[in-house]
Design a protein around this motif. Sequence first.
Motif, PDB file in Angstrom:
ATOM      1  N   LEU A 365       1.445 -11.284  -1.413  1.00 51.51           N
ATOM      2  CA  LEU A 365       2.571 -11.351  -2.352  1.00 51.51           C
ATOM      3  C   LEU A 365       2.141 -11.965  -3.673  1.00 51.51           C
ATOM      4  O   LEU A 365       2.614 -11.555  -4.739  1.00 51.51           O
ATOM      5  CB  LEU A 365       3.716 -12.158  -1.734  1.00 51.51           C
ATOM      6  N   ASP A 366       1.233 -12.943  -3.600  1.00 51.76           N
ATOM      7  CA  ASP A 366       0.695 -13.506  -4.841  1.00 51.76           C
ATOM      8  C   ASP A 366      -0.134 -12.474  -5.592  1.00 51.76           C
ATOM      9  O   ASP A 366      -0.122 -12.442  -6.831  1.00 51.76           O
ATOM     10  CB  ASP A 366      -0.163 -14.740  -4.529  1.00 51.76           C
ATOM     11  N   LEU A 367      -0.847 -11.630  -4.850  1.00 50.33           N
ATOM     12  CA  LEU A 367      -1.607 -10.567  -5.513  1.00 50.33           C
ATOM     13  C   LEU A 367      -0.680  -9.595  -6.238  1.00 50.33           C
ATOM     14  O   LEU A 367      -1.000  -9.104  -7.318  1.00 50.33           O
ATOM     15  CB  LEU A 367      -2.443  -9.812  -4.482  1.00 50.33           C
ATOM     16  N   CYS A 368       0.483  -9.350  -5.650  1.00 51.26           N
ATOM     17  CA  CYS A 368       1.470  -8.489  -6.325  1.00 51.26           C
ATOM     18  C   CYS A 368       1.973  -9.143  -7.596  1.00 51.26           C
ATOM     19  O   CYS A 368       2.124  -8.482  -8.634  1.00 51.26           O
ATOM     20  CB  CYS A 368       2.630  -8.192  -5.383  1.00 51.26           C
ATOM     21  N   ASP A 369       2.240 -10.438  -7.533  1.00 50.27           N
ATOM     22  CA  ASP A 369       2.738 -11.141  -8.712  1.00 50.27           C
ATOM     23  C   ASP A 369       1.700 -11.173  -9.829  1.00 50.27           C
ATOM     24  O   ASP A 369       2.044 -11.125 -11.011  1.00 50.27           O
ATOM     25  CB  ASP A 369       3.149 -12.570  -8.341  1.00 50.27           C
ATOM     26  N   LYS A 370       0.421 -11.264  -9.443  1.00 58.24           N
ATOM     27  CA  LYS A 370      -0.649 -11.334 -10.442  1.00 58.24           C
ATOM     28  C   LYS A 370      -1.122  -9.949 -10.892  1.00 58.24           C
ATOM     29  O   LYS A 370      -2.031  -9.864 -11.726  1.00 58.24           O
ATOM     30  CB  LYS A 370      -1.840 -12.101  -9.851  1.00 58.24           C
ATOM     31  N   ARG A 371      -0.498  -8.890 -10.356  1.00 65.73           N
ATOM     32  CA  ARG A 371      -0.899  -7.522 -10.699  1.00 65.73           C
ATOM     33  C   ARG A 371      -2.392  -7.301 -10.411  1.00 65.73           C
ATOM     34  O   ARG A 371      -3.128  -6.739 -11.220  1.00 65.73           O
ATOM     35  CB  ARG A 371      -0.613  -7.195 -12.165  1.00 65.73           C
ATOM     36  N   ALA A 372      -2.843  -7.795  -9.258  1.00 64.83           N
ATOM     37  CA  ALA A 372      -4.262  -7.698  -8.912  1.00 64.83           C
ATOM     38  C   ALA A 372      -4.667  -6.243  -8.705  1.00 64.83           C
ATOM     39  O   ALA A 372      -3.856  -5.385  -8.334  1.00 64.83           O
ATOM     40  CB  ALA A 372      -4.550  -8.511  -7.648  1.00 64.83           C
ATOM     41  N   LYS A 373      -5.935  -5.974  -8.940  1.00 63.62           N
ATOM     42  CA  LYS A 373      -6.473  -4.626  -8.781  1.00 63.62           C
ATOM     43  C   LYS A 373      -6.553  -4.261  -7.300  1.00 63.62           C
ATOM     44  O   LYS A 373      -6.609  -5.133  -6.428  1.00 63.62           O
ATOM     45  CB  LYS A 373      -7.861  -4.527  -9.422  1.00 63.62           C
ATOM     46  N   PRO A 374      -6.564  -2.968  -6.994  1.00 72.63           N
ATOM     47  CA  PRO A 374      -6.705  -2.547  -5.584  1.00 72.63           C
ATOM     48  C   PRO A 374      -8.050  -2.970  -5.001  1.00 72.63           C
ATOM     49  O   PRO A 374      -8.986  -3.352  -5.713  1.00 72.63           O
ATOM     50  CB  PRO A 374      -6.579  -1.023  -5.669  1.00 72.63           C
ATOM     51  N   ILE A 375      -8.135  -2.901  -3.695  1.00 71.00           N
ATOM     52  CA  ILE A 375      -9.360  -3.270  -2.994  1.00 71.00           C
ATOM     53  C   ILE A 375     -10.462  -2.265  -3.326  1.00 71.00           C
ATOM     54  O   ILE A 375     -10.252  -1.052  -3.307  1.00 71.00           O
ATOM     55  CB  ILE A 375      -9.115  -3.287  -1.478  1.00 71.00           C
ATOM     56  N   LEU A 376     -11.627  -2.783  -3.657  1.00 76.33           N
ATOM     57  CA  LEU A 376     -12.812  -1.937  -3.861  1.00 76.33           C
ATOM     58  C   LEU A 376     -13.490  -1.756  -2.509  1.00 76.33           C
ATOM     59  O   LEU A 376     -14.088  -2.688  -1.964  1.00 76.33           O
ATOM     60  CB  LEU A 376     -13.754  -2.576  -4.871  1.00 76.33           C
ATOM     61  N   VAL A 377     -13.378  -0.560  -1.981  1.00 78.79           N
ATOM     62  CA  VAL A 377     -13.780  -0.325  -0.599  1.00 78.79           C
ATOM     63  C   VAL A 377     -15.271  -0.563  -0.402  1.00 78.79           C
ATOM     64  O   VAL A 377     -15.694  -1.182   0.592  1.00 78.79           O
ATOM     65  CB  VAL A 377     -13.399   1.110  -0.181  1.00 78.79           C
ATOM     66  N   HIS A 378     -16.098  -0.097  -1.318  1.00 76.35           N
ATOM     67  CA  HIS A 378     -17.547  -0.230  -1.114  1.00 76.35           C
ATOM     68  C   HIS A 378     -17.974  -1.695  -1.093  1.00 76.35           C
ATOM     69  O   HIS A 378     -18.865  -2.085  -0.332  1.00 76.35           O
ATOM     70  CB  HIS A 378     -18.296   0.537  -2.203  1.00 76.35           C
ATOM     71  N   LEU A 379     -17.310  -2.537  -1.923  1.00 83.35           N
ATOM     72  CA  LEU A 379     -17.634  -3.970  -1.877  1.00 83.35           C
ATOM     73  C   LEU A 379     -17.167  -4.602  -0.584  1.00 83.35           C
ATOM     74  O   LEU A 379     -17.873  -5.427   0.015  1.00 83.35           O
ATOM     75  CB  LEU A 379     -16.992  -4.672  -3.077  1.00 83.35           C
ATOM     76  N   ALA A 380     -15.956  -4.216  -0.143  1.00 83.56           N
ATOM     77  CA  ALA A 380     -15.436  -4.775   1.106  1.00 83.56           C
ATOM     78  C   ALA A 380     -16.298  -4.370   2.293  1.00 83.56           C
ATOM     79  O   ALA A 380     -16.558  -5.181   3.196  1.00 83.56           O
ATOM     80  CB  ALA A 380     -13.987  -4.325   1.307  1.00 83.56           C
TER      81      ALA A 380
END
Length: 791
Positions: A365-380
């Motif tokens: 929910l904090d990531l939504c509030d901060k407008r965070a970028k989507p998960i980078l699959v290759h890094l994950a």
Amino acid sequence: MAVTNMSSSSDQQQQLSSDLTKFLSSLASCDPNLIAQLTDGSLDLTSYQTVVEAELAELEAEQIRIHRNVIREDVSTLASELDMCESILESLQETLLGFSADLDGLSGDIQSLQRQSLAMSLQLENRKEADKSLTTFLQNVVIPPQMANAIIYDDVDDATFVACVLDLERKYEYVNMNNGGEEKNVDSGDSVSEKDSSLFVPPPPNQTVAGREVKGHLEKLRLKAIDRTRNFFLKKIADLRKPKTNVRMIQVNSLLKFAPLIDFLRDAAPDIYQEVKDVYVESMGKMIHLLFRVYLAQLNRLDEKVVNRFNAQLIAVSENVLRSYGSNNANDTWTSVYNSLSPSPKTNSAPTSDSFHLGDRACVLDLCDKRAKPILVHLALSKDQKFPYEQLFRSIVMHLIDSQTNEYVFCLKFFKDQGRDVFRKIFNRTVNLILETTENYLFNCYDSIGLLLMIQINHAHRTILKERRVKDESIDSFFDRINHLLWPRFQELFDSQLKCLRGANGKRLGLVSASSKSTSAIELHSHYVARRYAEFTSSILLVLQHKRQHRGEWNISRLRKNDEEATKMAFNSPFSNAKKVLFPNSDSSEHLDTKEKAMTVENIILENLFSIQNETIELLHRITEGYGENKRKTIFLINNLDQILGIFEERRVFSFKQICGPFEELLTRQRELFVEEELVDVYSKLIGFVKQNEVNSQSLNSTLVESLVRDFALNWQKGIEQINKNVLSYFSNFRNGLEILKQVLTQLLLYYTRFQDILRKGYRGRLPDFCKHLVTTTQILTEIKKYALSI
């Protein structure tokens, strides 16, 4: 009439009398004899009148003579001057008349000049208009060689090509005009003839010789420009399909930069324009669909799979189910679940790592509030990271709204009024893919916490698009359809919780039945159901608490679709319990009334939590039916209620008093019951005596009183020690045990104080000798403090 005549005669007499009086007064100084004659009436008025007239004529003649002698010279001078002035005025009149004649001639000349000026002005305007029309005609019927070369040979992405194409379109529109301009011809003579004042209408350009000749050349160049522009756009759109292409760069630098050319195609060749638009829709739609399909497949590898078994998400899961999970060695996750939830020699409580524990999952929910970028699959994947599904869902939706924002802005700028239609067609397949993926996940989703987080994530991203001013019916439809997928499933899991709680009992949950001979205190500790309930409720409340702090209320009116087809689809889905969520007081999906619109999602969730709360309390009471003694029932309830409130306190959800309050009240009542039960077990005679004689203490049995005093003096310390051991063995939570021990010892002190008061009243202040063995209150307080500090 007679009255009027009489009044007039009277006035005349008065006037005559007045004149006579004035006359006599003027004669008084001149001739006394005249006055005397008038008085005695001897004066002849007729003769006297003649005398007076003669005197007047003599005076007049004398005055004329004097005047002639005195001013004769002045009068002659004045006469001569008047004659001179008259002659001067006559000459001046003649001059002015000459001037007037001259002015009349000038007025005619001025009028003539005015007519000539007007005629010249009209001629000038006509010539300017003719020059303008002729210039325009010549500019539009002449094709410069540079323009033809640019259209045929120059690169399309050159600014010169764009300018020449636009110029060509202007020439083509001019040559195909249906009427020409208007022009007036005016001669330069003194007057404008009727013929000259008539309007001259030039023929349309396409009816002139030059127009007909150039029209064919313009059409050929126009077809060439259309063909080259079509090939240019189709090539650029084909570049979008290439792997590892920066789509945004092509859109900005190769498409938006040449937006005038797409406008040219829309006007010059609607069929070609439609072809380019369809190719763009198909290309972008396939590309975005492919990207999301690959992204979804990659994200699926990062799924942590918090809960993927139906019974694992139940609060009151049966012991047999747990054992079946524990026997599945192929799944280490469920082995750990069984080991953590199965009754052990020390406790029946589950660890905080079960599926109901929120933990750091709320960070999404904090990531939504901060407008965070989507998960980078290759890094994950390189870091071997795993995420709960709500994290994956946030990445999917965030990636989608970012793509929608860019494409929405581009379509409106590039396709103008048809941009919204193009936008909807591009994302139609992608949106359906995400909806299908979400629905497939929900068929095997048993994670209530994850579903609630996904609901709030969906709401948050709808708000983000509103802030970006991206407004389209397809976007609202997508979020509404997601809601209609999530809410019914969420409510279905709530219903399954209620069902399992209502059907659970002590035997199914692995507790010792009433027929068991074991009296071990192990069974009195908190059960794992209490911890699972507390973790589940705390997690739900924490999500609601985050919503309160960051977003405010969700309005339920946005959870239904105005579109009847979408509503029917949502409510006819396998998760038909959505009606109970969105329309709790109705059996249909009709329009919400005013009261239902005022309800908020938080209230609906709290209502469900109230139902689970009541069923959990009822389950705890049903479990205690397996215990024969009331004391053991009370101990079990206290341990479980304290476990629940301890987790509520640890998770900091005490702000929801409507959830925590009933447990606090019930715990207080059970503690009071335990205090009485424990004191009755150790000091039953003393307490029975106090309750029996507290009302009537007049006649006391001295033998009984003496035995009570001596027995308490000998055994009170052992009794307190026994109480301390019992409390420590009954309650694993030391803070809870300390609180209960304080209550027990405090109540013991109160009972003993009341016992002493009864003795004083019964013996009226004369205590018997055996009362010297009474233990003082100070001694008891000292002993209580010693045990309190030891804990």
